[in-house]
Motif scaffolding. Structure first.
Motif, PDB file in Angstrom:
ATOM      1  N   ARG A 166       0.859  -1.183   0.000  1.00  9.12           N
ATOM      2  CA  ARG A 166       0.000   0.000   0.000  1.00  9.12           C
ATOM      3  C   ARG A 166       0.897   1.236   0.000  1.00  9.12           C
ATOM      4  O   ARG A 166       1.824   1.325   0.803  1.00  9.12           O
ATOM      5  CB  ARG A 166      -0.900  -0.003   1.233  1.00  9.12           C
ATOM      6  N   GLY A 167       0.617   2.170  -0.907  1.00 13.43           N
ATOM      7  CA  GLY A 167       1.506   3.314  -1.034  1.00 13.43           C
ATOM      8  C   GLY A 167       0.785   4.632  -1.202  1.00 13.43           C
ATOM      9  O   GLY A 167      -0.437   4.694  -1.306  1.00 13.43           O
ATOM     10  N   THR A 168       1.596   5.688  -1.242  1.00  8.08           N
ATOM     11  CA  THR A 168       1.115   7.047  -1.449  1.00  8.08           C
ATOM     12  C   THR A 168       1.924   7.683  -2.569  1.00  8.08           C
ATOM     13  O   THR A 168       3.155   7.654  -2.539  1.00  8.08           O
ATOM     14  CB  THR A 168       1.258   7.880  -0.156  1.00  8.08           C
ATOM     15  N   PHE A 169       1.233   8.255  -3.533  1.00  4.08           N
ATOM     16  CA  PHE A 169       1.836   8.983  -4.647  1.00  4.08           C
ATOM     17  C   PHE A 169       1.692  10.468  -4.324  1.00  4.08           C
ATOM     18  O   PHE A 169       0.613  10.913  -3.949  1.00  4.08           O
ATOM     19  CB  PHE A 169       1.079   8.650  -5.935  1.00  4.08           C
ATOM     20  N   GLN A 170       2.766  11.228  -4.470  1.00  4.01           N
ATOM     21  CA  GLN A 170       2.718  12.664  -4.196  1.00  4.01           C
ATOM     22  C   GLN A 170       3.459  13.442  -5.271  1.00  4.01           C
ATOM     23  O   GLN A 170       4.474  12.982  -5.790  1.00  4.01           O
ATOM     24  CB  GLN A 170       3.401  13.011  -2.872  1.00  4.01           C
ATOM     25  N   VAL A 171       2.952  14.642  -5.547  1.00  4.16           N
ATOM     26  CA  VAL A 171       3.708  15.647  -6.273  1.00  4.16           C
ATOM     27  C   VAL A 171       3.972  16.734  -5.248  1.00  4.16           C
ATOM     28  O   VAL A 171       3.051  17.242  -4.615  1.00  4.16           O
ATOM     29  CB  VAL A 171       2.943  16.217  -7.482  1.00  4.16           C
ATOM     30  N   GLU A 177       5.828   3.988   0.825  1.00  2.00           N
ATOM     31  CA  GLU A 177       4.931   3.002   1.415  1.00  2.00           C
ATOM     32  C   GLU A 177       4.157   3.707   2.515  1.00  2.00           C
ATOM     33  O   GLU A 177       4.728   4.470   3.294  1.00  2.00           O
ATOM     34  CB  GLU A 177       5.732   1.826   1.973  1.00  2.00           C
ATOM     35  N   ARG A 178       2.843   3.482   2.556  1.00  2.00           N
ATOM     36  CA  ARG A 178       2.021   4.150   3.576  1.00  2.00           C
ATOM     37  C   ARG A 178       2.506   3.778   4.967  1.00  2.00           C
ATOM     38  O   ARG A 178       2.794   2.620   5.246  1.00  2.00           O
ATOM     39  CB  ARG A 178       0.554   3.771   3.420  1.00  2.00           C
ATOM     40  N   GLY A 179       2.624   4.783   5.800  1.00  2.00           N
ATOM     41  CA  GLY A 179       3.085   4.578   7.163  1.00  2.00           C
ATOM     42  C   GLY A 179       4.580   4.776   7.326  1.00  2.00           C
ATOM     43  O   GLY A 179       5.072   4.857   8.443  1.00  2.00           O
ATOM     44  N   SER A 180       5.316   4.877   6.215  1.00  2.00           N
ATOM     45  CA  SER A 180       6.762   5.103   6.326  1.00  2.00           C
ATOM     46  C   SER A 180       7.049   6.591   6.185  1.00  2.00           C
ATOM     47  O   SER A 180       6.231   7.350   5.687  1.00  2.00           O
ATOM     48  CB  SER A 180       7.525   4.310   5.259  1.00  2.00           C
ATOM     49  N   GLY A 181       8.222   7.001   6.596  1.00  2.00           N
ATOM     50  CA  GLY A 181       8.574   8.411   6.560  1.00  2.00           C
ATOM     51  C   GLY A 181       9.138   8.874   5.234  1.00  2.00           C
ATOM     52  O   GLY A 181       8.526   9.634   4.508  1.00  2.00           O
ATOM     53  N   ALA A 182      10.294   8.391   4.881  1.00  2.00           N
ATOM     54  CA  ALA A 182      11.006   8.883   3.703  1.00  2.00           C
ATOM     55  C   ALA A 182      10.459   8.264   2.423  1.00  2.00           C
ATOM     56  O   ALA A 182      10.054   7.102   2.406  1.00  2.00           O
ATOM     57  CB  ALA A 182      12.491   8.567   3.826  1.00  2.00           C
ATOM     58  N   PRO A 183      10.460   9.033   1.326  1.00  5.70           N
ATOM     59  CA  PRO A 183      10.023   8.450   0.054  1.00  5.70           C
ATOM     60  C   PRO A 183      10.990   7.378  -0.428  1.00  5.70           C
ATOM     61  O   PRO A 183      12.194   7.511  -0.278  1.00  5.70           O
ATOM     62  CB  PRO A 183      10.009   9.639  -0.909  1.00  5.70           C
ATOM     63  N   GLU A 184      10.440   6.333  -0.986  1.00  8.17           N
ATOM     64  CA  GLU A 184      11.248   5.259  -1.563  1.00  8.17           C
ATOM     65  C   GLU A 184      11.673   5.629  -2.986  1.00  8.17           C
ATOM     66  O   GLU A 184      12.693   5.184  -3.472  1.00  8.17           O
ATOM     67  CB  GLU A 184      10.418   3.977  -1.568  1.00  8.17           C
ATOM     68  N   GLU A 185      10.851   6.436  -3.623  1.00  8.48           N
ATOM     69  CA  GLU A 185      11.149   6.921  -4.964  1.00  8.48           C
ATOM     70  C   GLU A 185      10.946   8.430  -4.955  1.00  8.48           C
ATOM     71  O   GLU A 185       9.938   8.925  -4.472  1.00  8.48           O
ATOM     72  CB  GLU A 185      10.204   6.272  -5.967  1.00  8.48           C
ATOM     73  N   ASP A 186      11.932   9.177  -5.457  1.00  6.83           N
ATOM     74  CA  ASP A 186      11.873  10.635  -5.483  1.00  6.83           C
ATOM     75  C   ASP A 186      12.451  11.102  -6.816  1.00  6.83           C
ATOM     76  O   ASP A 186      13.656  11.075  -7.019  1.00  6.83           O
ATOM     77  CB  ASP A 186      12.664  11.219  -4.308  1.00  6.83           C
ATOM     78  N   LEU A 187      11.574  11.487  -7.724  1.00  5.36           N
ATOM     79  CA  LEU A 187      11.975  11.894  -9.068  1.00  5.36           C
ATOM     80  C   LEU A 187      11.781  13.396  -9.224  1.00  5.36           C
ATOM     81  O   LEU A 187      10.710  13.916  -8.909  1.00  5.36           O
ATOM     82  CB  LEU A 187      11.124  11.173 -10.117  1.00  5.36           C
ATOM     83  N   ILE A 188      12.789  14.104  -9.698  1.00  2.04           N
ATOM     84  CA  ILE A 188      12.654  15.526  -9.978  1.00  2.04           C
ATOM     85  C   ILE A 188      12.163  15.655 -11.413  1.00  2.04           C
ATOM     86  O   ILE A 188      12.725  15.048 -12.326  1.00  2.04           O
ATOM     87  CB  ILE A 188      13.987  16.266  -9.780  1.00  2.04           C
ATOM     88  N   VAL A 189      11.072  16.413 -11.592  1.00  2.50           N
ATOM     89  CA  VAL A 189      10.489  16.585 -12.918  1.00  2.50           C
ATOM     90  C   VAL A 189      10.483  18.067 -13.278  1.00  2.50           C
ATOM     91  O   VAL A 189      10.444  18.929 -12.399  1.00  2.50           O
ATOM     92  CB  VAL A 189       9.062  15.991 -13.007  1.00  2.50           C
ATOM     93  N   PHE A 190      10.536  18.345 -14.565  1.00  2.00           N
ATOM     94  CA  PHE A 190      10.550  19.716 -15.069  1.00  2.00           C
ATOM     95  C   PHE A 190       9.342  19.938 -15.958  1.00  2.00           C
ATOM     96  O   PHE A 190       8.879  19.003 -16.633  1.00  2.00           O
ATOM     97  CB  PHE A 190      11.857  19.977 -15.831  1.00  2.00           C
TER      98      PHE A 190
END
Length: 143
Positions: free
Chosen positions: A56-61, A74-87
């Motif tokens: 179970r996860g959370t997607f954020q911009v 992952e829901r309930g975790s602190g740091a993002p597992e994936e962090d992509l910089i977009v332009f």
């Protein structure tokens, strides 16, 4: 856990159904522009098959340090597992109509072969188009 979808033009945070609309500040001064429940998918380049990660996860911009980030955690975790910089104008978030067993979306990079797949974990399909549009507005905003 409510989902948050917002456009920069919104001035205040309010609940519409189960989706939050309006900017929200996270710890550290980052601004959450869009947030909803979604899982990640793995893409096998050789077989061209997309497989859902069952977590179970959370997607954020998120807007942080004047950069726009697409994050998955992952829901309930602190740091993002994936962090992509977009332009702006270099990425798009689109539905994958070939998927008939769920609701899969693709974060596509226009100048790169990189593809990131996510599967919608919101219980209803009613807001899928609105969330997709909110993600595209947020990742393509230069403000």
């Amino acid at each position: 856990e409510g989902a948050r979808a917002s456009l920069r033009a919104s001035g205040s945070l309010h609940l519409v159904g189960r989706v939050w609309v309006g900017p929200a500040m996270e710890a550290g001064g980052s601004e959450v522009l869009v947030e909803f429940r979604a899982g990640r998918c793995d893409f096998d380049e050789a077989s061209r098959v997309v497989t859902a990660d069952a977590r179970r996860g959370t997607f954020q911009v998120v807007k942080a340090d004047a950069l726009t980030h697409v994050q998955w955690r992952e829901r309930g975790s602190g740091a993002p597992e994936e962090d992509l910089i977009v332009f702006p104008q270099e990425t798009e978030f689109v539905a994958v109509p070939q998927c008939t067993t769920g609701r899969v979306f693709l974060l596509r990079f226009k100048q790169s072969p990189q593809r990131n797949f996510f599967w919608m974990q919101e219980p209803s399909t009613d807001r899928d188009d609105e969330l997709r549009a909110a993600v595209n507005a947020a990742i393509n905003s230069s403000v």
